[in-house]
Enzyme design. Structure first.
Site, PDB file in Angstrom:
ATOM      1  CG  ASP A 119      -5.594  -2.877   4.162  1.00 57.89           C
ATOM      2  OD1 ASP A 119      -4.507  -2.161   4.837  1.00 57.89           O
ATOM      3  OD2 ASP A 119      -6.435  -2.325   3.298  1.00 57.89           O
ATOM      4  CG  ASP A 149      -5.244   2.073   1.142  1.00 56.11           C
ATOM      5  OD1 ASP A 149      -6.214   1.192   1.261  1.00 56.11           O
ATOM      6  OD2 ASP A 149      -4.155   2.236   1.202  1.00 56.11           O
ATOM      7  CG  MET A 188      -8.969   6.989   2.802  1.00 55.75           C
ATOM      8  SD  MET A 188      -7.761   7.091   4.201  1.00 55.75           S
ATOM      9  CE  MET A 188      -6.947   5.635   4.304  1.00 55.75           C
ATOM     10  CB  SER A 204      -0.995   0.007   1.145  1.00 61.64           C
ATOM     11  OG  SER A 204      -1.416   1.400   1.373  1.00 61.64           O
ATOM     12  CG  MET A 222     -11.298   2.674   3.405  1.00 64.98           C
ATOM     13  SD  MET A 222      -9.702   2.951   3.898  1.00 64.98           S
ATOM     14  CE  MET A 222      -8.798   2.796   2.278  1.00 64.98           C
ATOM     15  CG  HIS A 262      -9.501  -0.503   0.481  1.00 70.40           C
ATOM     16  ND1 HIS A 262      -8.498  -0.510   1.829  1.00 70.40           N
ATOM     17  CD2 HIS A 262     -10.564  -0.640   1.084  1.00 70.40           C
ATOM     18  CE1 HIS A 262      -9.411  -0.703   3.007  1.00 70.40           C
ATOM     19  NE2 HIS A 262     -10.551  -1.021   2.219  1.00 70.40           N
ATOM     20  CG  MET A 311     -11.099  -3.020   6.729  1.00 77.43           C
ATOM     21  SD  MET A 311      -9.394  -2.380   5.870  1.00 77.43           S
ATOM     22  CE  MET A 311      -8.279  -1.466   6.940  1.00 77.43           C
ATOM     23  CG  HIS A 336      -3.770  -1.934  -1.263  1.00 79.30           C
ATOM     24  ND1 HIS A 336      -4.990  -2.799  -1.302  1.00 79.30           N
ATOM     25  CD2 HIS A 336      -4.206  -1.111  -0.003  1.00 79.30           C
ATOM     26  CE1 HIS A 336      -5.902  -2.540  -0.137  1.00 79.30           C
ATOM     27  NE2 HIS A 336      -5.513  -1.469   0.447  1.00 79.30           N
TER      28      HIS A 336
HETATM   29  C1  DX5 Z   1      -5.823   1.717   5.960  1.00 77.02           C
HETATM   30  C2  DX5 Z   1      -5.570   1.391   4.778  1.00 77.02           C
HETATM   31  C3  DX5 Z   1      -4.317   0.507   4.670  1.00 77.02           C
HETATM   32  C4  DX5 Z   1      -2.929   0.980   4.887  1.00 77.02           C
HETATM   33  C5  DX5 Z   1      -2.326  -0.087   5.590  1.00 77.02           C
HETATM   34  O1  DX5 Z   1      -7.174   2.082   6.269  1.00 77.02           O
HETATM   35  O2  DX5 Z   1      -6.658   0.582   3.828  1.00 77.02           O
HETATM   36  O3  DX5 Z   1      -4.166  -0.231   3.468  1.00 77.02           O
HETATM   37  O4  DX5 Z   1      -2.193   1.771   4.062  1.00 77.02           O
HETATM   38  O5  DX5 Z   1      -1.237   0.368   6.268  1.00 77.02           O
HETATM   39  P1  DX5 Z   1      -0.152  -0.412   7.455  1.00 77.02           P
HETATM   40  O6  DX5 Z   1       0.178  -1.670   6.683  1.00 77.02           O
HETATM   41  O7  DX5 Z   1       0.865   0.490   7.809  1.00 77.02           O
HETATM   42  O8  DX5 Z   1      -1.112  -0.885   8.170  1.00 77.02           O
HETATM   43 ZN    ZN Z   2      -6.350  -0.617   2.008  1.00 77.45          ZN
END
Ligand code: DX5
Ligand code: ZN
Length: 216
Positions: A175, A35, A37, A8, A68, A66, A137, A33
């Site tokens: 994740d 993310d 948001m 990620s 969110m 992903h 998660m 990956h």
């Molecule tokens: C958090 C994200 C993750 C995040 C994971 O909401 O979905 O993908 O980047 O990071 P680490 O591996 O540092 O927990």
């Molecule tokens: Zn993620």
């Protein structure tokens, strides 16, 4: 099947995104990956379509996107056009999950759904046949660098059993707080795909860390 590593980039250096993607292209990472948001579904904002498109222009690995975000169904086509190969929506954010999964597949992407830590994996039973992957998660979504929630193993084992019984071949991805310290135990619980953020990007040599994680 061997386990897959999905770094990620959330905690990578965004001023050096080109170098980061080039490094990932040359690494043993299986997926990249991303993310997304929206500041509503989670209390944080990350990046959107222009950044995904620019990454897609140089990435040689599939993009594991992903979401969110609330109302993910509004933008499925735009994620596809930006380059998403796997699209993960949150169970808690979907009004009509069955239709959303159908639409994701009709657009040519792999369909995946994510559950927050408090959501029971049993809710996915009626959807397994439509799911290429489930993203569990193992921290509250929103930020990288949080501690892995140890209570996750029971949920993972239960989901593994549900998928095996259904015979759908759905992959399980985890994740949040994942790294060398828990990868083997998670794989034993049935995990196929490992999203890893800080453990990769805070390592002295991220590419070597990916190789190490892949070889475990
Ligand atoms: C958090 C994200 C993750 C995040 C994971 O909401 O979905 O993908 O980047 O990071 P680490 O591996 O540092 O927990
Ligand atoms: Zn993620």
């Amino acid at each position: 099947m061997n386990h897959q590593i999905a770094p990620s980039i959330l905690n990578a250096d965004f001023m050096k995104l080109h170098e980061v993607i080039t490094m990932l292209n040359g690494s043993e990472a299986d997926l990249i990956h991303l993310d997304i948001m929206d500041g509503v579904f989670v209390p944080n904002l990350s990046f959107g379509f222009p950044v995904i498109s620019q990454i897609n222009a140089i990435a040689t690995k599939p993009l594991d996107v992903h979401l969110m975000t609330v109302e993910p169904e509004r933008y499925l086509e735009r994620y596809r056009d930006a380059g998403a190969n796997i699209l993960t929506v949150h169970y808690e954010a979907c009004k009509d999950l069955r239709q959303t999964l159908k639409d994701i597949k009709a657009l040519g992407m792999k369909a995946s759904v994510s559950l927050k830590p408090a959501t029971d994996v049993a809710v996915l039973e009626p959807f397994l046949e439509q799911l290429d992957m489930v993203l569990i998660m193992t921290v509250e979504p929103g930020y990288g660098g949080q501690s892995f929630m140890e209570g996750s193993y029971d949920r993972l084992r239960k989901l593994r059993q549900m998928i095996n019984e259904a015979g759908t071949g759905t992959l399980i991805e985890v994740d949040g707080g994942v790294g060398k310290q828990n990868l083997v135990q998670l794989r034993d619980a049935g995990v196929d795909v490992f999203v890893i953020g800080t453990s990769v990007f805070r390592a002295d040599d991220p590419q070597a860390m990916i190789s190490e994680l892949k070889a475990m």
